[in-house]
Design a protein around this motif. Structure first.
Motif: not given
Length: 303
Positions: A99-112
């Motif tokens: 089991k894992t928690l998967f998260a994604s952000w569309p643009d790595s240039k901003g705060p994540m």
């Protein structure tokens, strides 16, 4: 990324700003009287992430966070998460259904940013000491392993089951036929022949073939317990590594060392960002999974 590689390189990733866990703590909580059970404890583990992409990179960013698996000795009672991600969800879409928690952000240039909170209940699980195996006997029929156990007999790039590994395993077990006694003999061999090497980075990589070939029988928890797993598999005993985090102070091993096996302050709060540990388990027909940790035995010798 493989877990063993992450554990080896986590410090470098943080210092180079690829992934920056700001802090991670486990906090013991009171169990309501109606649910209080001997040898059980509950912890709230909070993890806060602030991701920083490498200079010059752009585009989508993905993050996978391991989630505790439910076993005889631990249960994930609740999990919550928040942040500025585009999407985040629990998944087990991998070879071992971890089991894992998967998260994604569309643009790595901003705060994540991401914050995760888990309520975990643990149990002091000692099958041998509590005589759970007192009436166990080897099944008389041909052993047929369940489908979910079969993968833990197979070789992997770091856990070969033939060649030198097979030769070593057969020498260790000799004429013994009982898988329980075979596992005991392997455990004794690993804990007496191997030593903890604090010069190894992180938890080690657990490259069993290289360890046995070089004859340098030392390392950290992943190295030592991976040797146990490989030797068991070479004998036909399903075995697996269990990667996790020490949740605060150990109630029993704390009598020997206040830091080596987990620690916490007077309020029971522990910073566990550096508390990674690899244990082992082997599967016994007619019983199920059993715990083993020869690596902590080698660590105990240094206390």
């Amino acid at each position: 990324m493989e877990r063993r590689k992450f554990l080896k390189g986590a410090a470098a990733l943080s210092s180079f700003g690829l992934i920056s866990p700001v802090w991670s703590e486990s906090r013991k909580t009171d169990i309501p009287a109606s649910t209080c059970v001997d040898n059980r404890r509950r912890f709230v583990m909070t993890q806060t992430y602030q991701l920083k992409a490498p200079a010059g990179s752009e585009g989508k960013a993905n993050l996978w966070i391991p989630v505790p698996v439910d076993t005889a000795f631990q249960q994930l009672k609740h999990i919550s998460f928040s942040g500025n991600y585009q999407q985040a969800y629990l998944t087990a879409n991998n070879t071992y259904a971890a089991k894992t928690l998967f998260a994604s952000w569309p643009d790595s240039k901003g705060p994540m940013e991401l914050k995760v909170e888990m309520l975990i209940e643990t149990l002091d699980w000692e099958p041998l000491k509590s005589n759970q195996l007192a009436e166990w006997h080897l099944p008389q029929t041909d052993l047929v392993f369940p489908a979910e156990v079969q993968p833990y007999l197979n070789a992997t790039p770091h856990i070969p089951v033939d060649g030198l590994v097979k030769e070593t395993a057969l020498k260790i077990i000799g004429s013994e036929k009982s898988p329980l006694q075979q596992a005991r003999l392997i455990h004794e061999w690993v804990r007496t022949h191997m030593h903890r090497d604090d010069a190894v980075i992180g938890c080690g990589t657990g490259d069993v073939g290289q360890i046995l070939k070089a004859g340098k029988l030392g390392g950290k928890c992943t190295d030592i317990n991976s040797v146990f797993v490989a030797l068991c598999r070479a004998c036909g005993i399903p075995a697996r590594e269990m990667f996790g985090i020490r949740l605060g102070a150990s109630r029993k091993l704390g009598n020997y060392s206040k830091k080596a096996f987990g620690s916490a302050d007077e309020q029971g709060v522990a910073k566990v960002s550096g508390g990674q540990h690899c244990r082992a388990m082997f599967w016994l027909a007619g019983f199920g999974w059993l715990p083993a940790d020869p690596a902590d035995v080698t660590k105990m010798r240094l206390c």
